[in-house]
Design a protein around this motif. Structure first.
Motif, short mmCIF file in Angstrom:
data_model
loop_
_atom_site.label_atom_id
_atom_site.label_comp_id
_atom_site.label_asym_id
_atom_site.label_seq_id
_atom_site.Cartn_x
_atom_site.Cartn_y
_atom_site.Cartn_z
N GLY A 205 87.64 50.98 55.38
CA GLY A 205 87.19 52.20 55.96
C GLY A 205 85.93 52.77 55.34
N SER B 78 83.74 56.48 54.93
CA SER B 78 83.69 58.10 55.23
C SER B 78 82.43 58.44 54.39
CB SER B 78 84.65 58.60 54.82
OG SER B 78 84.86 60.11 54.96
N GLN C 210 86.45 62.79 58.83
CA GLN C 210 85.19 61.87 59.09
C GLN C 210 85.29 60.56 58.58
OE1 GLN C 210 81.42 64.47 59.13
NE2 GLN C 210 82.54 65.47 57.56
N VAL D 166 85.22 55.91 59.61
CA VAL D 166 85.32 54.86 60.63
C VAL D 166 85.97 53.86 59.97
CG1 VAL D 166 83.87 52.99 61.76
CG2 VAL D 166 82.99 55.36 61.25
N GLN D 167 87.16 53.34 60.73
CA GLN D 167 88.06 52.55 60.20
C GLN D 167 88.09 51.32 61.14
OE1 GLN D 167 91.87 54.69 59.08
NE2 GLN D 167 90.74 56.26 59.89
N PHE E 79 90.45 49.72 65.95
CA PHE E 79 89.49 50.48 65.39
C PHE E 79 89.53 52.05 65.71
CE2 PHE E 79 85.34 52.41 66.38
CZ PHE E 79 84.47 52.25 65.39
N ALA F 199 87.51 55.82 64.78
CA ALA F 199 86.24 56.49 64.38
C ALA F 199 86.57 58.10 64.70
CB ALA F 199 85.01 56.15 64.81
N SER F 200 86.22 58.94 63.54
CA SER F 200 86.59 60.30 63.94
C SER F 200 85.51 61.23 63.15
CB SER F 200 87.80 60.93 63.28
OG SER F 200 87.92 60.55 62.04
N THR F 201 85.11 62.43 63.55
CA THR F 201 84.16 63.26 62.65
C THR F 201 84.54 64.70 63.17
OG1 THR F 201 81.79 63.68 62.62
CG2 THR F 201 82.61 63.55 64.83
N ARG G 285 89.45 55.86 69.46
CA ARG G 285 90.28 54.72 69.05
C ARG G 285 90.33 53.53 70.09
NH1 ARG G 285 94.20 55.47 65.08
NH2 ARG G 285 94.65 57.52 64.51
#
Length: 413
Positions: free
Chosen positions: A295, A297, A306, A308-309, A331, A333-335, A345
């Motif tokens: 991951g 961040s 925030q 990405v994994q 997968f 991703a968040s922000t 996702r």
């Protein structure tokens, strides 16, 4: 919390029965899976009453490995923040003094969930109650960076009256997934009983014992079923076959302030309602669920908002359960942009007994009333194994926080 979800398009009709305790993988096939799609649509209305923490982790815990919004330590931290003023201020002060003196911190809550649908199938609605008692005992290095703690959580999960559990409602209506992941009819379950150790000034940490993989794999601030989205499509994905709570271990290594890796395994056949028998079976079968994640961040302290994994997983054949092994990728991703919390996702599964073979979820949260309340909406597309039909899921919710304050006239909201 009040939530409205809608499901559109063809729905799968798997031959499944409800397991007694699974969190995010609670249904297992009784014999070969049969995915027959029908053009039905559903509308769901959810009502939840909860005495549970809803705010973000406090800053002093955000940099600690394995302390996530859904973990015991994260729940306790949010509870402490919420109870720092108002009617429970003196109780929280006593708990803080107890923790400083003995290293013991604990909490409990109770939640009710009701789901109703317009389906002509029966049953068309469901209701569940969950009582939780949880805590941590920092037995080594209390207050130091390299501390060690025993983490525990016991739950009582029951359907209410003559209703089926809300966890079982989705599959009983032909939905390929779960409307609710945690509100089952399992009875008493041991969901956490493990040792958590931090090393190298918290650059490295590990857990070992009775673990819940979904507490720390592929998580963000909207993935807790107690405080955010309740549908499996937005907490994890129906392509991610995380087992029930059981024996397992995981290691997290923080490479720097932006990158981290996480790897671990867990009992693929775990049964949190029978932890002793489940452990004995595990040592005989050796069937495991394994995961590896990396991951990134922009700031480690903000990794739940925030990040990405990328997570790779593999699960062995489960001979007794009659479920084939498999592997896959997830997968996330968040922000955060001002009050908005958009996320994405995506997942793919090759075997493993998952509800869906491929899925994509997009959505956002919104911090309302200055961050005191939370609104959320998500859209999911998925396709079941060996089927060309599409399934669409929408969940929308608004979580209202009612604070109890003390005044001369008594307690007020």
């Amino acid at each position: 919390m009040t939530s409205i979800s809608s499901l559109f398009g063809p729905l799968a009709e798997p031959m499944l029965y409800a397991d007694r305790s699974h969190n995010s993988f609670p249904l297992e096939p009784r014999g070969p899976q049969s995915w027959n799609f029908s053009p039905q649509g559903l509308a769901i209305v959810l009502f939840m009453l909860a005495v549970t923490p809803v705010r973000a982790l406090s800053q002093d815990l955000r940099d600690n490995g394995f302390v996530t919004p859904d973990s015991v330590a994260g729940t306790l931290a949010a509870t402490a923040d919420r109870q720092s003023e108002g009617a429970l201020e003196s109780f929280q002060a006593w708990k803080k003094e107890l923790e400083g003196r003995t290293g013991l911190s604990f909490g409990f809550d109770d939640q009710i969930q009701y789901l109703g649908t317009n389906s002509d199938k029966s049953p068309s609605d469901a209701a569940s109650n969950v009582f939780r008692f949880y805590g941590t005992w920092t037995a080594v290095g209390n207050g130091a960076p390299n501390d060690g703690a025993l983490v525990f959580k016991v739950e009582n999960r029951l359907a209410i009256g003559s209703y089926i559990s809300t966890q079982a409602l989705g599959p009983s209506l032909g939905y390929a997934g779960l409307f609710s992941t945690t509100f089952s009819d399992a009875g008493w379950v041991l969901t956490n009983f493990y040792w958590r150790q931090r090393l190298l000034n918290n650059r490295m940490s590990f857990v070992i014992g009775q673990v819940d993989v979904t507490d720390y794999v592929d998580v963000n601030n909207l993935s807790s079923p107690w405080t955010g989205f309740t549908n499996q499509a937005f907490e994890q994905l129906p392509t991610f076959p995380a087992p029930s709570q059981g024996l397992g271990a995981a290691l997290q290594w923080r490479l720097n302030d932006r990158w981290a890796v996480l790897a671990g395994f867990a009992d693929a056949n775990a049964d949190a309602a029978d932890p002793v028998g489940s452990a004995q079976d595990f040592f005989q079968s050796g069937e495991t669920f394994k995961h590896f994640a990396i991951g990134w961040s922009p700031n480690w302290d903000d990794r739940f908002d925030q990040a990405v994994q990328l997570t790779l997983w593999q699960v062995d054949d489960r001979e007794t359960a009659g479920v084939e092994g498999g592997q896959g990728v997830a997968f996330a991703a968040s922000t955060r942009v001002d009050q908005w919390r958009p996320f994405l996702r995506a997942g793919y599964a090759d075997g493993g007994g998952t509800f869906l073979e491929r899925a994509i979820s997009v959505g956002t949260g919104y911090d309302a009333r200055g961050g005191q309340d939370l609104a959320g909406i998500g859209l999911n597309w998925g396709r079941a194994p060996e089927n060309s039909g599409d399934q669409y899921t929408v969940e929308a919710f608004y979580r209202y926080e009612a604070l109890l304050h003390k005044s001369r006239e008594g307690f007020i909201l």
